[in-house]
Design an enzyme around this catalytic site. Structure first.
Site, short mmCIF file in Angstrom:
data_model
loop_
_atom_site.label_atom_id
_atom_site.label_comp_id
_atom_site.label_asym_id
_atom_site.label_seq_id
_atom_site.Cartn_x
_atom_site.Cartn_y
_atom_site.Cartn_z
N ASP A 1 7.10 41.48 71.94
CA ASP A 1 8.50 41.59 72.34
C ASP A 1 9.25 42.04 71.09
O ASP A 1 9.38 41.28 70.13
CB ASP A 1 9.02 40.25 72.84
CG ASP A 1 10.49 40.31 73.26
OD1 ASP A 1 11.17 41.32 72.92
OD2 ASP A 1 10.96 39.36 73.89
N VAL A 2 9.75 43.26 71.12
CA VAL A 2 10.35 43.82 69.90
C VAL A 2 11.65 43.13 69.48
O VAL A 2 12.13 43.35 68.37
CB VAL A 2 10.61 45.34 70.02
CG1 VAL A 2 9.31 46.12 70.07
CG2 VAL A 2 11.52 45.66 71.20
N ASN B 1 10.43 52.62 69.04
CA ASN B 1 10.76 53.41 70.22
C ASN B 1 11.19 52.59 71.44
O ASN B 1 11.93 53.09 72.28
CB ASN B 1 9.55 54.29 70.56
CG ASN B 1 9.63 54.89 71.94
OD1 ASN B 1 10.34 55.87 72.16
ND2 ASN B 1 8.92 54.29 72.90
N TYR C 1 24.67 50.18 75.57
CA TYR C 1 23.61 51.15 75.26
C TYR C 1 24.10 52.14 74.20
O TYR C 1 23.42 52.39 73.20
CB TYR C 1 23.18 51.88 76.54
CG TYR C 1 21.98 52.79 76.36
CD1 TYR C 1 20.69 52.27 76.33
CD2 TYR C 1 22.13 54.16 76.20
CE1 TYR C 1 19.59 53.08 76.17
CE2 TYR C 1 21.03 54.99 76.04
CZ TYR C 1 19.76 54.45 76.03
OH TYR C 1 18.66 55.28 75.85
P1 NAD Z 1 10.10 53.58 79.51
O1 NAD Z 1 10.73 52.46 80.26
O2 NAD Z 1 9.24 54.53 80.26
O3 NAD Z 1 9.29 53.01 78.27
C1 NAD Z 1 9.81 51.98 77.46
C2 NAD Z 1 8.72 50.99 77.13
O4 NAD Z 1 9.31 50.00 76.29
C3 NAD Z 1 8.14 50.27 78.36
O5 NAD Z 1 6.74 50.34 78.35
C4 NAD Z 1 8.64 48.85 78.21
O6 NAD Z 1 7.71 47.89 78.69
C5 NAD Z 1 8.82 48.74 76.71
N1 NAD Z 1 9.74 47.67 76.36
C6 NAD Z 1 10.94 47.37 76.91
N2 NAD Z 1 11.45 46.28 76.35
C7 NAD Z 1 10.58 45.87 75.41
C8 NAD Z 1 10.53 44.78 74.50
N3 NAD Z 1 11.52 43.88 74.44
N4 NAD Z 1 9.47 44.68 73.68
C9 NAD Z 1 8.47 45.57 73.73
N5 NAD Z 1 8.44 46.60 74.57
C10 NAD Z 1 9.48 46.75 75.41
O7 NAD Z 1 11.35 54.33 78.85
P2 NAD Z 1 11.45 55.58 77.84
O8 NAD Z 1 12.47 56.47 78.43
O9 NAD Z 1 10.14 56.13 77.43
O10 NAD Z 1 12.16 54.85 76.60
C11 NAD Z 1 11.72 54.94 75.28
C12 NAD Z 1 12.92 55.08 74.36
O11 NAD Z 1 13.55 56.33 74.61
C13 NAD Z 1 14.00 54.02 74.53
O12 NAD Z 1 14.45 53.58 73.28
C14 NAD Z 1 15.11 54.76 75.26
O13 NAD Z 1 16.38 54.20 75.01
C15 NAD Z 1 14.95 56.13 74.65
N6 NAD Z 1 15.56 57.22 75.41
C16 NAD Z 1 15.16 57.50 76.70
C17 NAD Z 1 15.77 58.53 77.39
C18 NAD Z 1 15.38 58.87 78.80
O14 NAD Z 1 16.13 59.62 79.48
N7 NAD Z 1 14.26 58.41 79.32
C19 NAD Z 1 16.79 59.29 76.78
C20 NAD Z 1 17.16 58.97 75.48
C21 NAD Z 1 16.54 57.94 74.81
#
Ligand code: NAD
Length: 255
Positions: A64-65, A91, A158
């Protein structure tokens, strides 16, 4: 020529899904050892299975980050397992139902700060201490967002959390530029991942406003289009890039 991350070890949080998973895949293909950390144990087990061909070059761990001790333990584990850590990608992140401030309670604010910001501070601080200690520099990549640069793509918490990630990234880059540590942020636009799954009741106002912001987007990106940038920043090819925010949005923010 040898693969560009040959002999290196990377730790990737949120590594079981979306952008993080794609970064794990690219880093493995580039020759790195990877520790994928995530809260989702099932998804981690599936990851290990999907990339079974990499065998002991891929380790997975439930973390848990938002838990400082768990994040520090994650780095220790990578160093124990692979003998070193060269790259950390902070990430993992969650969304906030696009809540404008008047609709946001303290729980949402605190959760977003814990998961999106404190996590990045814990991972970066531990990595910097480790990199300074071993004296060979290292690479930190933080996943911020277009929401860390523009106001109209997310809710209040956010957006604030991602602007803070950008500030932390630049400060760390500035403070340690003379030590061989590079710290950069990637700022994806809308990307096809599982992040929207957690968005059950988006705010009406937030959605209406964000839709205006979304008007300039031609399409959403793929995780592979984002992880390509992370691979570049991790590599020596980006050796003179430090304190930078790399926007990856197909021109969305140029609109
Ligand atoms: P995703 O939900 O597909 O992947 C995120 C992963 O993080 C999941 O596997 C989840 O289980 C894990 N996670 C969540 N909370 C956690 C915690 N407390 N401890 C450990 N792991 C945890 O989403 P994604 O889009 O790949 O997100 C990755 C990053 O990209 C995030 O920081 C998000 O804010 C950023 N981001 C995403 C987008 C988008 O449009 N998808 C755009 C800009 C930024």
């Amino acid at each position: 020529p040898s693969p560009i991350l040959a002999g290196q070890t990377a730790v990737i949080t949120g590594g079981a899904s979306g952008i993080g998973k794609s970064i794990v895949q690219r880093f493995l293909e580039a020759g790195a050892n990877c520790l994928a950390a995530d809260l989702n144990e099932e998804a981690l087990a599936a990851l290990k299975q999907e990339f079974a061909a990499y065998d002991n070059k891929l380790d997975v761990v439930k973390v848990d980050v938002s838990d400082r001790d768990a994040v520090e333990g994650m780095v220790d584990r990578a160093v124990q397992t692979f003998g070193q850590m060269d790259v950390i990608v902070n990430n993992a992140g969650i969304m906030d139902n696009l809540l404008p401030i008047a609709e946001m309670d303290d729980d949402v604010w605190e959760r977003l700060m814990r998961v999106n910001l404190n996590s990045v501070m814990y991972g970066t601080r531990k990595a910097v201490r480790y990199f300074l200690d071993r004296g060979q520099g290292g690479v930190i990549i933080n996943t911020a967002s277009l929401s860390g640069l523009c106001a109209g793509r997310g809710g209040c918490a956010y957006t604030a959390s991602k602007f803070a990630v950008v500030g932390l990234t630049k400060n760390v880059a500035f403070m340690y530029a003379d030590t061989g540590i590079r710290c950069n942020a990637i700022c994806p636009g809308n990307t096809q991942t599982n992040i929207g799954v957690g968005m059950r009741q988006p705010s009406e106002r937030g959605m209406a406003k964000a839709t205006t912001g979304y008007a300039g987007a031609t399409r959403s990106g793929t995780p592979e289009e984002i992880s390509a940038a992370a691979l570049f920043l991790a590599s020596d090819q980006a050796g003179f890039i430090n304190g930078e925010t790399l926007t990856i949005d197909g021109g969305w923010s140029a609109y």
